[in-house]
Design a protein around this motif. Structure first.
Motif, PDB file in Angstrom:
ATOM      1  N   VAL A 174     -89.421 109.616  24.452  1.00 46.39           N
ATOM      2  CA  VAL A 174     -90.369 110.521  25.092  1.00 46.39           C
ATOM      3  C   VAL A 174     -91.761 110.247  24.533  1.00 46.39           C
ATOM      4  O   VAL A 174     -91.910 110.008  23.336  1.00 46.39           O
ATOM      5  CB  VAL A 174     -89.998 111.995  24.803  1.00 46.39           C
ATOM      6  CG1 VAL A 174     -91.024 112.942  25.386  1.00 46.39           C
ATOM      7  CG2 VAL A 174     -88.614 112.311  25.309  1.00 46.39           C
ATOM      8  N   SER A 175     -92.749 110.281  25.390  1.00 53.14           N
ATOM      9  CA  SER A 175     -94.136 110.279  24.923  1.00 53.14           C
ATOM     10  C   SER A 175     -94.797 111.531  25.483  1.00 53.14           C
ATOM     11  O   SER A 175     -94.424 112.031  26.539  1.00 53.14           O
ATOM     12  CB  SER A 175     -94.885 109.020  25.357  1.00 53.14           C
ATOM     13  OG  SER A 175     -95.072 109.021  26.745  1.00 53.14           O
ATOM     14  N   THR A 176     -95.773 112.039  24.737  1.00 49.71           N
ATOM     15  CA  THR A 176     -96.463 113.245  25.176  1.00 49.71           C
ATOM     16  C   THR A 176     -97.933 113.156  24.787  1.00 49.71           C
ATOM     17  O   THR A 176     -98.279 112.571  23.760  1.00 49.71           O
ATOM     18  CB  THR A 176     -95.813 114.523  24.580  1.00 49.71           C
ATOM     19  OG1 THR A 176     -96.536 115.653  25.049  1.00 49.71           O
ATOM     20  CG2 THR A 176     -95.817 114.507  23.076  1.00 49.71           C
ATOM     21  N   VAL A 219     -98.541 116.505  29.085  1.00 43.09           N
ATOM     22  CA  VAL A 219     -97.781 115.616  29.959  1.00 43.09           C
ATOM     23  C   VAL A 219     -96.705 114.933  29.124  1.00 43.09           C
ATOM     24  O   VAL A 219     -96.992 114.349  28.076  1.00 43.09           O
ATOM     25  CB  VAL A 219     -98.703 114.554  30.598  1.00 43.09           C
ATOM     26  CG1 VAL A 219     -97.918 113.629  31.504  1.00 43.09           C
ATOM     27  CG2 VAL A 219     -99.836 115.227  31.358  1.00 43.09           C
ATOM     28  N   TYR A 220     -95.459 115.016  29.574  1.00 42.84           N
ATOM     29  CA  TYR A 220     -94.333 114.348  28.933  1.00 42.84           C
ATOM     30  C   TYR A 220     -93.855 113.219  29.844  1.00 42.84           C
ATOM     31  O   TYR A 220     -93.723 113.408  31.056  1.00 42.84           O
ATOM     32  CB  TYR A 220     -93.162 115.312  28.728  1.00 42.84           C
ATOM     33  CG  TYR A 220     -93.406 116.365  27.680  1.00 42.84           C
ATOM     34  CD1 TYR A 220     -93.104 116.120  26.348  1.00 42.84           C
ATOM     35  CD2 TYR A 220     -93.936 117.598  28.027  1.00 42.84           C
ATOM     36  CE1 TYR A 220     -93.327 117.088  25.383  1.00 42.84           C
ATOM     37  CE2 TYR A 220     -94.159 118.576  27.068  1.00 42.84           C
ATOM     38  CZ  TYR A 220     -93.848 118.317  25.754  1.00 42.84           C
ATOM     39  OH  TYR A 220     -94.072 119.273  24.795  1.00 42.84           O
ATOM     40  N   THR A 221     -93.580 112.072  29.259  1.00 37.70           N
ATOM     41  CA  THR A 221     -93.034 110.950  30.004  1.00 37.70           C
ATOM     42  C   THR A 221     -91.759 110.500  29.312  1.00 37.70           C
ATOM     43  O   THR A 221     -91.768 110.248  28.105  1.00 37.70           O
ATOM     44  CB  THR A 221     -94.029 109.775  30.061  1.00 37.70           C
ATOM     45  OG1 THR A 221     -95.253 110.246  30.608  1.00 37.70           O
ATOM     46  CG2 THR A 221     -93.501 108.654  30.912  1.00 37.70           C
ATOM     47  N   GLY A 279     -88.000 106.345  34.739  1.00 41.09           N
ATOM     48  CA  GLY A 279     -88.470 107.347  33.800  1.00 41.09           C
ATOM     49  C   GLY A 279     -88.746 108.620  34.563  1.00 41.09           C
ATOM     50  O   GLY A 279     -88.467 108.715  35.754  1.00 41.09           O
ATOM     51  N   SER A 280     -89.273 109.595  33.882  1.00 37.78           N
ATOM     52  CA  SER A 280     -89.621 110.838  34.564  1.00 37.78           C
ATOM     53  C   SER A 280     -90.831 111.444  33.880  1.00 37.78           C
ATOM     54  O   SER A 280     -91.163 111.102  32.756  1.00 37.78           O
ATOM     55  CB  SER A 280     -88.444 111.818  34.559  1.00 37.78           C
ATOM     56  OG  SER A 280     -88.128 112.166  33.230  1.00 37.78           O
ATOM     57  N   ILE A 281     -91.471 112.354  34.578  1.00 36.26           N
ATOM     58  CA  ILE A 281     -92.676 113.003  34.069  1.00 36.26           C
ATOM     59  C   ILE A 281     -92.497 114.508  34.190  1.00 36.26           C
ATOM     60  O   ILE A 281     -91.969 115.003  35.189  1.00 36.26           O
ATOM     61  CB  ILE A 281     -93.921 112.559  34.863  1.00 36.26           C
ATOM     62  CG1 ILE A 281     -94.156 111.070  34.673  1.00 36.26           C
ATOM     63  CG2 ILE A 281     -95.135 113.352  34.448  1.00 36.26           C
ATOM     64  CD1 ILE A 281     -95.277 110.523  35.507  1.00 36.26           C
ATOM     65  N   TYR A 332     -88.817 107.671  29.036  1.00 32.35           N
ATOM     66  CA  TYR A 332     -88.578 106.269  29.360  1.00 32.35           C
ATOM     67  C   TYR A 332     -87.472 105.726  28.483  1.00 32.35           C
ATOM     68  O   TYR A 332     -87.130 106.295  27.452  1.00 32.35           O
ATOM     69  CB  TYR A 332     -89.864 105.440  29.209  1.00 32.35           C
ATOM     70  CG  TYR A 332     -90.443 105.500  27.809  1.00 32.35           C
ATOM     71  CD1 TYR A 332     -90.147 104.530  26.872  1.00 32.35           C
ATOM     72  CD2 TYR A 332     -91.282 106.548  27.437  1.00 32.35           C
ATOM     73  CE1 TYR A 332     -90.678 104.603  25.581  1.00 32.35           C
ATOM     74  CE2 TYR A 332     -91.801 106.627  26.162  1.00 32.35           C
ATOM     75  CZ  TYR A 332     -91.494 105.648  25.245  1.00 32.35           C
ATOM     76  OH  TYR A 332     -92.002 105.725  23.981  1.00 32.35           O
ATOM     77  N   SER A 386     -82.909 108.071  25.795  1.00 32.19           N
ATOM     78  CA  SER A 386     -84.268 107.835  26.279  1.00 32.19           C
ATOM     79  C   SER A 386     -85.291 108.327  25.268  1.00 32.19           C
ATOM     80  O   SER A 386     -85.041 109.277  24.526  1.00 32.19           O
ATOM     81  CB  SER A 386     -84.479 108.556  27.612  1.00 32.19           C
ATOM     82  OG  SER A 386     -83.620 108.008  28.586  1.00 32.19           O
TER      83      SER A 386
END
Length: 91
Positions: free
Chosen positions: A58-60, A68-70, A79-81, A72, A56
């Motif tokens: 990650v975006s931050t 905030v981390y997402t 996905g998760s946060i 996907y 997966s």
């Protein structure tokens, strides 16, 4: 009924059902964000961390002092946060 008449009726029914499905399925796209009241929008760019294939990504980004981390994975619908409250790097 004759076969041509039945065929036309069947085609008309398929066209009507398909049209109805398309119109009702796209209704949300014509009214974005109408499901709840909204405040501000954070359009600042996010940092993207791409992982090797099969893992997966990650975006931050920072939002109001919180990081905030997402998580996907491609175009999948999961996905998760995670949130780091008052992250010092977000000042």
């Amino acid at each position: 009924m004759h076969k041509p008449v039945m065929r036309r009726a069947a085609i008309a029914a398929v066209v009507a059902a398909t049209s109805l499905a398309l119109l009702t399925g796209c209704a949300k796209f014509t009214e974005p964000f109408k499901d709840a009241p909204r405040g501000t929008t954070n359009n600042e760019p996010a940092d993207i961390v791409t992982m090797p294939d099969g893992f997966s990504n990650v975006s931050t980004k920072c939002d109001h002092g919180n990081r905030v981390y997402t998580l996907y994975h491609g175009d999948n619908k999961y996905g998760s946060i995670a949130v780091v409250p008052q992250d010092p790097s977000c000042r």
